[in-house]
Motif scaffolding. Structure first.
Motif, short mmCIF file in Angstrom:
data_model
loop_
_atom_site.label_atom_id
_atom_site.label_comp_id
_atom_site.label_asym_id
_atom_site.label_seq_id
_atom_site.Cartn_x
_atom_site.Cartn_y
_atom_site.Cartn_z
N PRO A 1 0.84 -1.21 0.00
CA PRO A 1 0.00 0.00 0.00
C PRO A 1 0.87 1.26 0.00
O PRO A 1 2.09 1.17 0.09
N CYS A 2 0.23 2.41 -0.08
CA CYS A 2 0.98 3.67 -0.20
C CYS A 2 1.70 4.04 1.09
O CYS A 2 2.63 4.83 1.08
N ASN A 3 1.24 3.51 2.19
CA ASN A 3 1.93 3.73 3.46
C ASN A 3 1.52 2.64 4.43
O ASN A 3 0.60 1.89 4.17
N GLY A 4 2.21 2.56 5.52
CA GLY A 4 1.87 1.54 6.50
C GLY A 4 2.76 1.64 7.70
O GLY A 4 3.63 2.52 7.79
N TRP B 1 6.02 3.96 7.59
CA TRP B 1 6.73 4.23 6.34
C TRP B 1 5.73 4.71 5.30
O TRP B 1 4.52 4.47 5.43
N THR B 2 6.21 5.41 4.31
CA THR B 2 5.33 5.90 3.26
C THR B 2 6.11 6.03 1.95
O THR B 2 7.33 6.24 1.96
N PHE B 3 5.37 5.92 0.84
CA PHE B 3 6.00 6.10 -0.47
C PHE B 3 6.06 7.57 -0.87
O PHE B 3 6.56 7.90 -1.93
C1 LIG Z 1 -1.76 6.61 3.37
O1 LIG Z 1 -2.34 6.07 2.22
C2 LIG Z 1 -3.73 6.36 2.13
C3 LIG Z 1 -4.29 5.56 0.95
O2 LIG Z 1 -3.54 5.75 -0.20
C4 LIG Z 1 -3.92 7.83 2.00
O3 LIG Z 1 -5.29 8.13 1.93
C5 LIG Z 1 -3.31 8.53 3.18
O4 LIG Z 1 -3.37 9.91 3.04
C6 LIG Z 1 -1.87 8.10 3.37
N1 LIG Z 1 -1.37 8.62 4.59
C7 LIG Z 1 -0.20 9.23 4.67
C8 LIG Z 1 0.21 9.66 6.01
O5 LIG Z 1 0.53 9.38 3.68
#
Ligand SMILES: *[C@@H]1O[C@H](CO)[C@@H](O)[C@H](O)[C@H]1NC(C)=O
Ligand SMILES: *[C@@H]1O[C@H](CO)[C@@H](O)[C@H](O)[C@H]1NC(C)=O
Length: 572
Positions: free
Chosen positions: A240-243, A250-252
């Motif tokens: 996923p984009c973050n976790g 962590w985040t992308f």
């Molecule tokens: C984490 O990913 C979700 C889904 O893509 C997104 O809505 C959310 O803003 C992201 N949170 C952060 C902290 O980047």
């Protein structure tokens, strides 16, 4: 992996965050200049060193201490302070905690520790094996072509213990995919399909191409193997984009160490859930999708088995056997292959003859490093076998065709501060198929202080010698020459300067000044001989002058009448 080491690894990953963020994203930050420094304290633990290669040949290293209380701490030091640290060493580091401002703490997570002095010991130790050159038929055959002062001579042979037999590796490609099924913000879907990754990794999947497997298998002569039997390219992992994994977020949307460590932890978790037994593989290589991560690759310099051995590969290099082989090389205790430019400045990745130079020619490690890995057995000269004023001639087989190739000159046996010199013929074939053609057929000159398999110090490339070229190391008084080549072997000479030529050295056909010439072929000897001849001639002129005059007079008298007799003869 034990629970304890998992915990340490997790803490370690947290500790990494600050430093990586600072160096990779922020650069020098005004926030940091407002830090407060506290008093000097000493912390103790075990070191891990990580090499980080950015595009454009930029690079840095991270130093992690696994503290005795179980926490892991990233440390920073002024240039040089931590130079002697190696992965696996026990370290006592004295310095101070840097208490970052609230803003910096929010950005970097952990407090930094600034090291002012260290003491270190231990870590994996090893020693090269030196043999007398009399055991093993191939050893004798190659060594017996050497001569010293024209006499057959058998140099010692020197090898290292093998770094790793089974390079058992799991390669883990992953993508960052949002809930909508599309690539996450600031990322793209991977451009390289997993099938193409397999073709870059396994010789079995790409018989005629160059792969990570073929590089290791061929350059090591089958001693260090990466094959589809011991290694795996995992199916694409979708993250996923973050976790938050192992308590670390962590985040992308950024690419701090925390983040890509997090991707690795999350990818491991996903694979475990699919039933993949990660512990089957000693090495884990993570392929990072197009994202804000701008690196070519990173990897631990040395893995002693007490922590998960990881490397990461940037998006542009998923199918680059050279990039992947380079990071695995770090895991095997190799440092970078340096060169030195005309201003005398070290270029970290400047040795393009070796895989530990800059990406992405597919060539073997430089001979210094192939020797370090235990892949090459080299002839060795030292003070006893290379006395001053004596010339040794040797034949070197190409590193690409014979595991007994190359020469190590153990300069430390007669001079302090000059790293041992390595000479090797390189030809663009087999493991070195991708070696740039202009290096092929040259005898290359390197220096390396490395003394064992687990000694991760960089090597230094000085250049390649064409036939007729020579290279001199003035402090050691060492002169090496490329005398001639035929196909896969080269004739070289090694000479250690004994002083200026003398009448005695000239007469003995010894090359005291190591200019490659003996007897009257050497201008100094010719000059000495001419001077001597002039002296002798002058001396004999002085001695013989009176008798000569007498003789001439004496001869002149009887010959004078002769012409007079001839006409009388012919008249007869
Ligand atoms: C984490 O990913 C979700 C889904 O893509 C997104 O809505 C959310 O803003 C992201 N949170 C952060 C902290 O980047
Ligand atoms: C090189 O020479 C030094 C000093 O004599 C010696 O301690 C070392 O063992 C030698 N190295 C090898 C590989 O022979």
């Amino acid at each position: 992996m034990t629970e304890m080491s998992e915990r340490i690894a997790r803490q370690h990953q947290r500790a990494l965050c600050g430093f990586a963020l600072l160096l990779m994203l922020l650069g020098p930050s005004p926030v940091l200049s407002r830090q407060l420094q506290t008093q000097q304290v000493t912390i103790a633990g075990k070191a891990r060193i990580i090499s980080i290669t950015l595009e454009g040949k930029r690079h840095f290293k991270n130093i992690i201490l696994d503290l005795d209380d179980g926490r892991a701490q990233l440390v920073e030091a002024k240039a040089g302070v931590c130079r002697t640290l190696r992965s696996g060493m026990r370290v006592q580091a004295t310095g101070s905690w840097v208490v970052a401002s609230a803003a910096a703490r929010a950005a970097t997570g952990t407090p930094r520790f600034l090291v002012t002095s260290v003491t270190a010991s231990g870590g994996l130790q090893g020693k090269p094996i030196v043999t007398a050159g009399s055991s093993g038929s191939d050893m004798v055959a190659a060594a017996s072509t050497a001569t010293m002062g024209g006499q057959p001579f058998r140099p010692a042979l020197v090898a290292n213990y093998l770094a790793q037999r089974d390079l058992s590796t799991i390669i883990i490609p992953f993508a960052a995919i949002g809930a909508d099924g599309k690539a996450c913000p600031s990322t793209q879907l991977p451009q390289v399909p997993v099938s193409q990754v397999k073709q870059a990794i396994f010789q079995e999947a790409n018989r005629d191409g160059i792969t990570v497997g073929s590089l290791y298998n061929q350059c090591s002569y089958g001693k260090t193997r990466l094959t589809s039997l011991n290694s795996l390219v995992a199916p694409l992992v979708k993250l996923p984009c973050n976790g938050t994994t192992n308590d670390v977020a962590w985040t992308f949307s950024k690419c701090d160490f925390d983040d890509f460590n997090g991707y690795a932890d999350a990818a491991d978790e996903a694979l475990r859930a699919q039933g993949v037994v990660l512990e089957r593989y000693k090495y884990r290589v993570y392929l990072v999708p197009p994202s804000t991560c701008g690196f070519v690759g990173l990897g631990y310099i040395g893995c002693d088995g007490s922590y998960t051995c990881r490397a990461w590969i940037g998006a542009g290099f998923w199918a680059s056997p050279a990039a992947i082989a380079h990071e695995l090389g770090h895991n095997l205790f190799l440092n970078h292959a340096n060169s030195i430019n005309t201003e005398g400045v070290i270029e970290e990745y400047g040795d393009m003859t070796g895989i530990m130079g800059y990406c992405c020619d597919t060539r073997c490690p430089s001979p210094t490093q192939a020797w370090q890995l235990g892949w090459l057995t080299m002839q060795q000269l030292d003070r006893a076998s290379l006395p001053p004023g004596q010339t040794v001639q040797l034949t070197l087989d190409s590193q690409a065709v014979n595991p007994q190739s190359g020469l190590r000159i153990n300069t430390t046996s007669w001079v302090a501060g000059v790293d041992p010199v390595f000479l090797a013929l390189r030809t663009s074939e087999r493991g070195d198929k991708g070696l740039a053609s202009w290096y092929s057929g040259q005898v290359h000159v390197y220096q390396s202080p490395v003394t064992s398999t687990y000694d991760p110090r960089p090597s230094l490339w000085h250049g390649g010698l064409n036939v007729g070229d020579s290279w001199t190391e003035p402090t050691a008084g060492l002169v090496v020459r490329h005398l001639g080549s035929s196909g896969d072997s080269a004739a070289i000479s090694v000479c250690c300067i004994g002083g200026a030529e003398t009448a005695a050295s000239c007469a003995a056909l010894r090359d005291n000044d190591c200019n490659g010439l003996v007897g009257n072929a050497d201008p100094t000897c010719a000059f000495l001989a001419a001077a001597k001849a002039r002296q002798v001639a002058a001396a004999s002129r002085i001695r013989r002058k009176p008798s000569k005059v007498i003789t001439n007079t004496a001869l002149a008298r009887p010959t004078t009448p002769a012409p007079k007799r001839r006409p009388s003869k012919s008249a007869r």
